[in-house]
Enzyme design. Sequence first.
Site, mmCIF file in Angstrom:
data_model
loop_
_atom_site.group_PDB
_atom_site.id
_atom_site.type_symbol
_atom_site.label_atom_id
_atom_site.label_comp_id
_atom_site.label_asym_id
_atom_site.label_seq_id
_atom_site.Cartn_x
_atom_site.Cartn_y
_atom_site.Cartn_z
ATOM 1 N N HIS A 40 0.823 -1.209 0.000
ATOM 2 C CA HIS A 40 0.000 0.000 0.000
ATOM 3 C C HIS A 40 0.863 1.269 0.000
ATOM 4 O O HIS A 40 0.372 2.352 -0.321
ATOM 5 C CB HIS A 40 -0.907 -0.015 1.235
ATOM 6 C CG HIS A 40 -2.237 0.638 1.033
ATOM 7 N ND1 HIS A 40 -2.888 0.708 -0.181
ATOM 8 C CD2 HIS A 40 -3.073 1.254 1.928
ATOM 9 C CE1 HIS A 40 -4.050 1.336 -0.035
ATOM 10 N NE2 HIS A 40 -4.183 1.677 1.236
ATOM 11 N N ASN A 86 -6.348 7.494 4.216
ATOM 12 C CA ASN A 86 -7.758 7.864 4.057
ATOM 13 C C ASN A 86 -8.006 9.367 4.027
ATOM 14 O O ASN A 86 -9.102 9.803 3.648
ATOM 15 C CB ASN A 86 -8.603 7.241 5.169
ATOM 16 C CG ASN A 86 -8.649 5.731 5.060
ATOM 17 O OD1 ASN A 86 -8.043 5.132 4.178
ATOM 18 N ND2 ASN A 86 -9.377 5.109 5.959
ATOM 19 N N ASN A 132 -8.977 4.340 -1.162
ATOM 20 C CA ASN A 132 -9.386 5.365 -0.203
ATOM 21 C C ASN A 132 -8.601 6.665 -0.332
ATOM 22 O O ASN A 132 -9.135 7.746 -0.084
ATOM 23 C CB ASN A 132 -9.282 4.832 1.228
ATOM 24 C CG ASN A 132 -10.352 3.802 1.536
ATOM 25 O OD1 ASN A 132 -11.432 3.825 0.957
ATOM 26 N ND2 ASN A 132 -10.053 2.878 2.431
#
Length: 207
Positions: A40, A86, A132
């Site tokens: 990620h 996020n 996100n």
Amino acid sequence: MMNWFSKLFKQNAKEQTTPMKKFLIVGLGNIGAEYVNTRHNIGFKIVDFFAKKEGVSFQTAKLGEIAEYSVKGRKLILLKPNTYMNLSGKAIKFWMEKENIEKENIIVITDDLNLSFGTIRIKTKGSDGGHNGLKNTQLLLNSSEYPRFRFGISDQFKKGQQVDYVLGEWDEQEKAKLPERLEIAAEIIKSFALAGLNETMNIYNGK
């Protein structure tokens, strides 16, 4: 002779006072040692690699870490948001406004489950694709029309294990291939600023 010298002097002075064209290069990721080598965090890894390659360092600033690199009249501002994935859009919007950078001169680098490992996809706009970081960026910029650079991490996980996979570390095969992919990613960043988005897409998409 004096007229020629005077014109040259004025031309040089004009070049020196022309403001540098600015670009915001955003690598998305999560802060914290536990996330450093996760899939990620490929956005962080790419801008870190570029900064090291070009001999510039990140400094802690508002809503993230910032490094600056100048080349041929362009100023590249590298950003690693410290807002966690996020809320990435908060940092992106702040630095766009602070540095007065238009949407077409930003590029957001992120991981993509829908692409095989190392596959590169550069686009002028698009949906958030369930990511996100892109979702929050689109929300805060009130637009999906900004360049993004997606780096494939593949989707080789079992049902219900997506989060563990995305937040997991690269396997040995991926680690072996990463250096070559990072070199290409660094080329893309420079090409975006020097050659433009369309030329960069033509050269690097699918590589």
